[in-house]
Design an enzyme around this catalytic site. Structure first.
Site, PDB file in Angstrom:
ATOM      1  N   ASP A  24       0.822  -1.218   0.000  1.00 35.16           N
ATOM      2  CA  ASP A  24       0.000   0.000   0.000  1.00 35.16           C
ATOM      3  C   ASP A  24       0.855   1.267   0.000  1.00 35.16           C
ATOM      4  OD1 ASP A  24      -2.362   1.404  -0.017  1.00 35.16           O
ATOM      5  OD2 ASP A  24      -2.702   1.267   2.138  1.00 35.16           O
ATOM      6  N   GLY A  27      -0.077   5.240  -4.534  1.00 34.26           N
ATOM      7  CA  GLY A  27      -0.721   6.475  -4.990  1.00 34.26           C
ATOM      8  C   GLY A  27      -0.136   7.690  -4.283  1.00 34.26           C
ATOM      9  N   ARG A  28       0.024   7.577  -2.956  1.00 37.40           N
ATOM     10  CA  ARG A  28       0.574   8.703  -2.183  1.00 37.40           C
ATOM     11  C   ARG A  28       2.024   8.986  -2.556  1.00 37.40           C
ATOM     12  NH1 ARG A  28      -1.562   6.338   3.304  1.00 37.40           N
ATOM     13  NH2 ARG A  28      -2.015   4.624   1.880  1.00 37.40           N
ATOM     14  N   ARG A  37      -0.879   8.659 -10.472  1.00 34.11           N
ATOM     15  CA  ARG A  37      -0.840   7.500  -9.571  1.00 34.11           C
ATOM     16  C   ARG A  37      -0.188   6.270 -10.200  1.00 34.11           C
ATOM     17  NH1 ARG A  37      -4.147   7.397  -5.108  1.00 34.11           N
ATOM     18  NH2 ARG A  37      -4.406   5.166  -5.390  1.00 34.11           N
ATOM     19  N   SER A  69      -7.305  -5.856  -4.736  1.00 32.08           N
ATOM     20  CA  SER A  69      -8.391  -6.423  -3.933  1.00 32.08           C
ATOM     21  C   SER A  69      -9.693  -6.462  -4.728  1.00 32.08           C
ATOM     22  CB  SER A  69      -8.588  -5.588  -2.664  1.00 32.08           C
ATOM     23  OG  SER A  69      -9.250  -4.372  -2.970  1.00 32.08           O
ATOM     24  N   THR A  70     -10.642  -7.233  -4.218  1.00 34.57           N
ATOM     25  CA  THR A  70     -11.962  -7.279  -4.871  1.00 34.57           C
ATOM     26  C   THR A  70     -12.639  -5.912  -4.802  1.00 34.57           C
ATOM     27  OG1 THR A  70     -12.790  -8.184  -2.770  1.00 34.57           O
ATOM     28  CG2 THR A  70     -12.460  -9.757  -4.552  1.00 34.57           C
ATOM     29  N   ASN A  72     -10.867  -3.020  -5.191  1.00 36.64           N
ATOM     30  CA  ASN A  72     -10.108  -2.053  -5.978  1.00 36.64           C
ATOM     31  C   ASN A  72     -10.740  -1.752  -7.349  1.00 36.64           C
ATOM     32  OD1 ASN A  72      -6.892  -3.138  -4.641  1.00 36.64           O
ATOM     33  ND2 ASN A  72      -8.074  -1.336  -4.081  1.00 36.64           N
ATOM     34  N   ARG A  75     -12.030   1.844  -8.267  1.00 42.89           N
ATOM     35  CA  ARG A  75     -11.172   2.972  -8.667  1.00 42.89           C
ATOM     36  C   ARG A  75     -11.482   3.406 -10.100  1.00 42.89           C
ATOM     37  NH1 ARG A  75      -5.396   2.176  -5.724  1.00 42.89           N
ATOM     38  NH2 ARG A  75      -6.270   1.615  -3.707  1.00 42.89           N
ATOM     39  N   ARG A 191       2.201  -4.162   6.774  1.00 43.78           N
ATOM     40  CA  ARG A 191       1.485  -3.148   5.991  1.00 43.78           C
ATOM     41  C   ARG A 191       2.217  -1.820   6.077  1.00 43.78           C
ATOM     42  NH1 ARG A 191      -4.856  -2.176   4.757  1.00 43.78           N
ATOM     43  NH2 ARG A 191      -4.505  -0.563   3.200  1.00 43.78           N
ATOM     44  N   LEU A 198      -6.659  -4.567   7.755  1.00 41.51           N
ATOM     45  CA  LEU A 198      -6.413  -5.711   6.862  1.00 41.51           C
ATOM     46  C   LEU A 198      -6.949  -5.480   5.455  1.00 41.51           C
ATOM     47  CD1 LEU A 198      -7.112  -9.038   8.815  1.00 41.51           C
ATOM     48  CD2 LEU A 198      -4.967  -8.260   7.822  1.00 41.51           C
TER      49      LEU A 198
END
Ligand code: IPE
Ligand code: IPE
Ligand code: MG
Length: 243
Positions: A24, A27-28, A37, A69-70, A72, A75, A191, A198
């Protein structure tokens, strides 16, 4: 759990058998640099390769990277497309891992992915199935709730057809119907990016996992950061409900 054989981290460090990584902060990372991104995702893919190799060097047996992820799919379409294009590249490059005796597997619902991508995934899994230096697992279109729902459906079908009776439903049976069937439970979840959740990653398998959070953004996560996470894990006292 296995001891470090090459002693990369020191003799008395307990290396977790299975590490999960929530990649993770891409993007940031890009935003901080005034970049779109997708540049963050590209940089994150480089980190993935370096960390996968380092994981093998320090004696980790299984490492699962959460890539998509399911959730995502929510976006913007162009970001999702850029990530999917990257996966195709990942998959071509992942073949290099085979020269390093690394087995590659995927977890998640593949049926929604581009058929060409699905074909590549199947080929990599098939071609690397006898490699045993480490198993690298990529979670693509993965969601823990989706995984459990699939498992429950499979089991319900077997009960409905009379192959199983309700009393056959055990934790083991559920485990054997997950995407991670025959992969040991995750011991440590890392993470980066400062979030402490999570986000639907390995929710069944993480029942007794240890967690390591850091503010570093995934593209900046280095080998030393993985070492630090492992050393921290090694100092934890896991009781699994005992004393
Ligand atoms: C993780 O980075 C990559 C994916 C979820 C595909 P993000 O894209 O979530 O990065 P942030 O959280 O917006 O910084
Ligand atoms: C989790 O990151 C998913 C992956 C890294 C693939 P997200 O960025 O999607 O998580 P949330 O939305 O911040 O919980
Ligand atoms: Mg994020």
């Amino acid at each position: 759990m296995s001891k470090v054989t090459q002693g990369v981290l020191g003799e008395d460090i307990i290396v977790p058998k299975h590490v999960g990584v929530i990649m993770d902060g891409n993007g940031r990372w890009a935003k901080k640099r005034g970049l779109p991104r997708k540049f963050g995702h590209r940089e994150g893919a480089k980190t993935f390769r370096a960390i996968a190799r380092h994981a093998k060097a320090i004696g980790i047996s299984y490492i699962t990277f959460y890539a998509f992820s399911t959730e995502n799919w929510k976006r913007p379409k162009d970001e999702v497309n850029a990530i999917m294009d990257l996966f195709e590249k990942y998959l071509d490059e992942v073949r290099d891992f085979m020269d390093e005796n690394i087995r590659v597997r995927f977890i998640g619902d593949r049926s929604m992915l581009n058929p060409r991508l699905q074909e590549k995934m199947k080929n990599v899994e098939e071609d690397s199935k006898d490699f045993d230096a480490m198993t690298l697992i990529l979670a693509i279109n993965y969601g823990g709730r989706d995984e459990i729902t699939h498992a429950v459906k499979n089991i319900a079908d077997e009960v409905a057809s009379g192959k199983l009776s309700p009393s056959d439903v055990t934790e083991n049976l559920i485990q054997n119907n997950l995407y991670t069937e025959e992969i040991p439970d995750v011991d440590l979840i890392i993470r980066p990016s400062g979030e402490q959740r999570l986000s639907n990653f390995l929710i069944w398998q993480a029942a007794y996992a240890e967690y390591y959070f850091t503010n570093i953004l995934w593209p900046d996560f280095g080998k030393k950061d993985l070492d630090k996470a492992i050393i921290t894990f090694s100092e934890r006292n896991r009781r699994f409900g005992g004393i």
